[in-house]
Design a protein around this motif. Structure first.
Motif, PDB file in Angstrom:
ATOM      1  N   MET A 188     -16.569   8.748   4.845  1.00  0.00           N
ATOM      2  CA  MET A 188     -15.296   9.270   4.347  1.00  0.00           C
ATOM      3  C   MET A 188     -14.173   9.041   5.358  1.00  0.00           C
ATOM      4  O   MET A 188     -13.044   8.703   4.980  1.00  0.00           O
ATOM      5  CB  MET A 188     -15.430  10.752   4.030  1.00  0.00           C
ATOM      6  CG  MET A 188     -16.347  11.056   2.854  1.00  0.00           C
ATOM      7  SD  MET A 188     -16.430  12.826   2.471  1.00  0.00           S
ATOM      8  CE  MET A 188     -14.736  13.115   1.909  1.00  0.00           C
ATOM      9  N   ASP A 189     -14.486   9.223   6.636  1.00  0.00           N
ATOM     10  CA  ASP A 189     -13.480   8.977   7.677  1.00  0.00           C
ATOM     11  C   ASP A 189     -13.055   7.510   7.690  1.00  0.00           C
ATOM     12  O   ASP A 189     -11.858   7.183   7.768  1.00  0.00           O
ATOM     13  CB  ASP A 189     -14.028   9.365   9.050  1.00  0.00           C
ATOM     14  CG  ASP A 189     -14.322  10.851   9.169  1.00  0.00           C
ATOM     15  OD1 ASP A 189     -13.788  11.611   8.335  1.00  0.00           O
ATOM     16  OD2 ASP A 189     -15.079  11.242  10.070  1.00  0.00           O
ATOM     17  N   THR A 190     -14.060   6.622   7.613  1.00  0.00           N
ATOM     18  CA  THR A 190     -13.760   5.187   7.625  1.00  0.00           C
ATOM     19  C   THR A 190     -12.935   4.791   6.405  1.00  0.00           C
ATOM     20  O   THR A 190     -11.962   4.021   6.512  1.00  0.00           O
ATOM     21  CB  THR A 190     -15.072   4.373   7.648  1.00  0.00           C
ATOM     22  OG1 THR A 190     -15.845   4.762   8.792  1.00  0.00           O
ATOM     23  CG2 THR A 190     -14.785   2.891   7.711  1.00  0.00           C
ATOM     24  N   GLY A 191     -13.292   5.315   5.230  1.00  0.00           N
ATOM     25  CA  GLY A 191     -12.523   5.029   4.026  1.00  0.00           C
ATOM     26  C   GLY A 191     -11.106   5.544   4.117  1.00  0.00           C
ATOM     27  O   GLY A 191     -10.160   4.892   3.650  1.00  0.00           O
ATOM     28  N   ALA A 192     -10.922   6.726   4.732  1.00  0.00           N
ATOM     29  CA  ALA A 192      -9.582   7.301   4.866  1.00  0.00           C
ATOM     30  C   ALA A 192      -8.704   6.440   5.777  1.00  0.00           C
ATOM     31  O   ALA A 192      -7.539   6.174   5.460  1.00  0.00           O
ATOM     32  CB  ALA A 192      -9.670   8.719   5.406  1.00  0.00           C
ATOM     33  N   VAL A 193      -9.250   5.999   6.905  1.00  0.00           N
ATOM     34  CA  VAL A 193      -8.478   5.186   7.840  1.00  0.00           C
ATOM     35  C   VAL A 193      -8.184   3.821   7.219  1.00  0.00           C
ATOM     36  O   VAL A 193      -7.065   3.285   7.342  1.00  0.00           O
ATOM     37  CB  VAL A 193      -9.229   5.033   9.179  1.00  0.00           C
ATOM     38  CG1 VAL A 193      -8.505   4.040  10.084  1.00  0.00           C
ATOM     39  CG2 VAL A 193      -9.357   6.382   9.870  1.00  0.00           C
ATOM     40  N   THR A 194      -9.180   3.238   6.530  1.00  0.00           N
ATOM     41  CA  THR A 194      -8.956   1.957   5.857  1.00  0.00           C
ATOM     42  C   THR A 194      -7.873   2.090   4.796  1.00  0.00           C
ATOM     43  O   THR A 194      -6.996   1.220   4.646  1.00  0.00           O
ATOM     44  CB  THR A 194     -10.260   1.455   5.216  1.00  0.00           C
ATOM     45  OG1 THR A 194     -11.268   1.332   6.218  1.00  0.00           O
ATOM     46  CG2 THR A 194     -10.045   0.114   4.541  1.00  0.00           C
ATOM     47  N   GLY A 195      -7.919   3.189   4.037  1.00  0.00           N
ATOM     48  CA  GLY A 195      -6.889   3.424   3.036  1.00  0.00           C
ATOM     49  C   GLY A 195      -5.517   3.604   3.653  1.00  0.00           C
ATOM     50  O   GLY A 195      -4.510   3.155   3.093  1.00  0.00           O
ATOM     51  N   LEU A 196      -5.462   4.257   4.829  1.00  0.00           N
ATOM     52  CA  LEU A 196      -4.188   4.418   5.541  1.00  0.00           C
ATOM     53  C   LEU A 196      -3.584   3.062   5.885  1.00  0.00           C
ATOM     54  O   LEU A 196      -2.392   2.809   5.627  1.00  0.00           O
ATOM     55  CB  LEU A 196      -4.412   5.230   6.820  1.00  0.00           C
ATOM     56  CG  LEU A 196      -3.244   5.309   7.806  1.00  0.00           C
ATOM     57  CD1 LEU A 196      -2.153   6.210   7.251  1.00  0.00           C
ATOM     58  CD2 LEU A 196      -3.705   5.805   9.165  1.00  0.00           C
ATOM     59  N   VAL A 197      -4.407   2.183   6.457  1.00  0.00           N
ATOM     60  CA  VAL A 197      -3.913   0.861   6.841  1.00  0.00           C
ATOM     61  C   VAL A 197      -3.520   0.053   5.607  1.00  0.00           C
ATOM     62  O   VAL A 197      -2.449  -0.566   5.562  1.00  0.00           O
ATOM     63  CB  VAL A 197      -4.987   0.109   7.661  1.00  0.00           C
ATOM     64  CG1 VAL A 197      -4.529  -1.313   7.950  1.00  0.00           C
ATOM     65  CG2 VAL A 197      -5.286   0.851   8.952  1.00  0.00           C
ATOM     66  N   ALA A 198      -4.378   0.070   4.584  1.00  0.00           N
ATOM     67  CA  ALA A 198      -4.088  -0.683   3.372  1.00  0.00           C
ATOM     68  C   ALA A 198      -2.830  -0.157   2.681  1.00  0.00           C
ATOM     69  O   ALA A 198      -1.994  -0.933   2.198  1.00  0.00           O
ATOM     70  CB  ALA A 198      -5.281  -0.620   2.415  1.00  0.00           C
ATOM     71  N   GLY A 199      -2.669   1.148   2.656  1.00  0.00           N
ATOM     72  CA  GLY A 199      -1.484   1.736   2.036  1.00  0.00           C
ATOM     73  C   GLY A 199      -0.216   1.366   2.773  1.00  0.00           C
ATOM     74  O   GLY A 199       0.806   1.051   2.150  1.00  0.00           O
ATOM     75  N   ALA A 200      -0.286   1.416   4.116  1.00  0.00           N
ATOM     76  CA  ALA A 200       0.894   1.043   4.904  1.00  0.00           C
ATOM     77  C   ALA A 200       1.258  -0.420   4.682  1.00  0.00           C
ATOM     78  O   ALA A 200       2.440  -0.770   4.560  1.00  0.00           O
ATOM     79  CB  ALA A 200       0.626   1.307   6.385  1.00  0.00           C
ATOM     80  N   LEU A 201       0.244  -1.294   4.604  1.00  0.00           N
ATOM     81  CA  LEU A 201       0.515  -2.712   4.352  1.00  0.00           C
ATOM     82  C   LEU A 201       1.068  -2.925   2.950  1.00  0.00           C
ATOM     83  O   LEU A 201       1.954  -3.765   2.737  1.00  0.00           O
ATOM     84  CB  LEU A 201      -0.767  -3.527   4.542  1.00  0.00           C
ATOM     85  CG  LEU A 201      -1.303  -3.622   5.976  1.00  0.00           C
ATOM     86  CD1 LEU A 201      -2.620  -4.379   5.996  1.00  0.00           C
ATOM     87  CD2 LEU A 201      -0.289  -4.281   6.902  1.00  0.00           C
ATOM     88  N   ALA A 202       0.556  -2.167   1.980  1.00  0.00           N
ATOM     89  CA  ALA A 202       1.059  -2.293   0.610  1.00  0.00           C
ATOM     90  C   ALA A 202       2.524  -1.866   0.530  1.00  0.00           C
ATOM     91  O   ALA A 202       3.339  -2.509  -0.143  1.00  0.00           O
ATOM     92  CB  ALA A 202       0.205  -1.451  -0.334  1.00  0.00           C
ATOM     93  N   VAL A 203       2.851  -0.776   1.218  1.00  0.00           N
ATOM     94  CA  VAL A 203       4.239  -0.316   1.236  1.00  0.00           C
ATOM     95  C   VAL A 203       5.133  -1.344   1.902  1.00  0.00           C
ATOM     96  O   VAL A 203       6.240  -1.649   1.430  1.00  0.00           O
ATOM     97  CB  VAL A 203       4.338   1.048   1.956  1.00  0.00           C
ATOM     98  CG1 VAL A 203       5.795   1.395   2.263  1.00  0.00           C
ATOM     99  CG2 VAL A 203       3.714   2.140   1.107  1.00  0.00           C
ATOM    100  N   ARG A 204       4.658  -1.910   3.027  1.00  0.00           N
ATOM    101  CA  ARG A 204       5.444  -2.920   3.722  1.00  0.00           C
ATOM    102  C   ARG A 204       5.647  -4.161   2.843  1.00  0.00           C
ATOM    103  O   ARG A 204       6.752  -4.731   2.805  1.00  0.00           O
ATOM    104  CB  ARG A 204       4.740  -3.319   5.025  1.00  0.00           C
ATOM    105  CG  ARG A 204       5.458  -4.390   5.829  1.00  0.00           C
ATOM    106  CD  ARG A 204       6.812  -3.911   6.303  1.00  0.00           C
ATOM    107  NE  ARG A 204       6.699  -2.747   7.140  1.00  0.00           N
ATOM    108  CZ  ARG A 204       6.419  -2.783   8.453  1.00  0.00           C
ATOM    109  NH1 ARG A 204       6.228  -3.940   9.048  1.00  0.00           N
ATOM    110  NH2 ARG A 204       6.351  -1.673   9.146  1.00  0.00           N
ATOM    111  N   ALA A 205       4.603  -4.571   2.136  1.00  0.00           N
ATOM    112  CA  ALA A 205       4.723  -5.726   1.244  1.00  0.00           C
ATOM    113  C   ALA A 205       5.733  -5.446   0.125  1.00  0.00           C
ATOM    114  O   ALA A 205       6.531  -6.320  -0.247  1.00  0.00           O
ATOM    115  CB  ALA A 205       3.360  -6.080   0.649  1.00  0.00           C
TER     116      ALA A 205
END
Length: 398
Positions: A117-134
């Motif tokens: 769950m921790d790994t998924g949360a951090v991965t989602g954080l990075v992916a979300g930030a990249l999606a917002v930046r895109a």
């Protein structure tokens, strides 16, 4: 939940989610696990993994706020993080459940699930930030494109109106001219107005071609080449010949004009001026400079080597493409530059004429290349070997 409310809550929700995951790890490892196994070393090491990892969410929330990211976008990052945590945690949890139903012993199922769950949360954080930046980059690019399109339309409109006024004044000047000098000047003004008006139209065609939904139609390349050659001959002292059939139709638009113009001006820049040819006895009458290009049938060779021009434009229709050859008698392209000849040039605001040509030709669905080199023999165009650069443009045949 309204957008303003969730925008204000988003940073706190993201940080709180990270603290909740870290708190769950602390309760499990230091509270329940230490009592169950009677030692502290293992649980502390486990806590170093699944207890510290979710604190990345707390730090990420701080960084997003420090970067002045709008709350609505932080909400998007929070959703990505939460979904990533739940998704990965659910997959691992289901795998643990399946093993339990099979009667197998699963070592440390809670620890593994928390870590997932921790790994998924951090991965989602990075992916979300990249999606917002895109999304930000895409929105910025759209605004820039719309702005440039508006400015292009505005400038073309204002310039066209100004040219109408200038042309009208030139016509009045010509009618009332009391000397041949004034009349000649008025004619020159009218010619330049026509040239500038053509350039304005070409700019519109280039903008349309490089836009998101360009419209192409069957376009006869031969009259475009004739017009471009005539224009270039009026301002350059280089003998130019055209070798073409009566027509050669490709899918393109008026942006084919700046393609040919840039290639021709590049060839003229490196070709031998007529004055130099006269000194060498190979071109003495300057006939190519009298308005219309020298014209030969595409199936017949041009004049002998002693009469050949400094620049040759040769056009032919293939089975699927229309080929345009632009050749000069200059020094050719150095081997060191051949691979980068179409690259943008540093310090050139428009990237260089050849870069623009390649961009437009590619937009047409065509291709541009350099022939293999000086001395390249072409059985259909035996006189295209003038010893200099030889560009070949292939456009989709209509």
């Amino acid at each position: 939940m309204s957008r303003p409310v969730r925008g204000r809550l988003a940073p706190w929700l993201l940080a709180g989610f990270g603290l909740a995951l870290a708190g769950a790890a602390v309760v499990w490892h230091l509270g329940l696990e230490t009592q169950r196994i009677g030692q502290l070393g293992g649980p502390v090491l486990a806590l170093a993994l699944d207890g510290l990892l979710p604190l990345v969410l707390v730090y990420g929330s701080y960084r997003l706020v420090s970067a002045s990211m709008p709350g609505e976008q932080i909400w998007t990052v929070f959703v990505w993080s939460a979904v990533g945590s739940v998704a990965v945690g659910a997959i691992i949890g289901l795998s643990v459940l399946v093993r339990s139903m099979e009667g197998r012993t699963v070592a440390e199922p809670v620890f593994v699930t928390l870590l997932a769950m921790d790994t998924g949360a951090v991965t989602g954080l990075v992916a979300g930030a990249l999606a917002v930046r895109a999304h930000q980059d895409a929105s910025r690019a759209t605004r820039t494109a719309n702005t440039l399109s508006f400015v292009n339309d505005l400038l073309r409109h204002d310039i066209a109106n100004g040219l109408v006024v200038i042309d009208g004044r030139a016509a009045i000047l010509k009618r009332n001219a009391d000397s041949e000098t004034v009349q000649t000047a008025a004619d020159a003004i009218s010619e330049q107005v026509t040239e500038l008006d053509t350039l304005v139209d070409n700019a519109g065609a280039v903008a349309e071609t490089l836009g998101s939904d360009p419209a192409f139609e069957p376009t006869d390349i031969v009259p475009i080449a004739e017009t471009v050659i005539q224009r270039v001959e009026q301002t350059h002292t280089v003998a130019i010949a055209l070798q073409a059939p009566d027509s050669a139709t490709a899918y393109a638009n008026e942006a084919a004009r700046p393609v040919l113009r840039n290639l021709l001006e590049n060839a003229v820049e490196h070709g031998t001026p007529t004055a130099e040819l006269s000194a060498g006895g190979t071109q003495t009458d300057g006939s190519a400079l009298q308005g219309d290009a020298q014209r030969t049938d595409a199936t017949q060779p041009a004049a002998g080597a002693s009469d050949r021009p400094s620049v040759l434009v040769a056009i032919r229709e293939g089975e699927d493409v229309v080929e345009v050859h632009v050749v000069d008698d200059g020094g050719g392209i150095p081997d060191a530059r051949r691979d980068s000849i179409f690259d943008p040039r540093a310090g050139d605001t428009h990237g260089g004429g050849l870069h623009l040509v390649e961009t437009l030709v590619t937009s047409f669905g065509g291709d541009i290349s350099l022939a293999d080199g000086a001395g390249r023999a072409d059985t259909d165009f035996p006189d295209t070997d003038l010893g200099g650069a030889h560009f070949v443009v292939e456009l989709p045949r209509a």
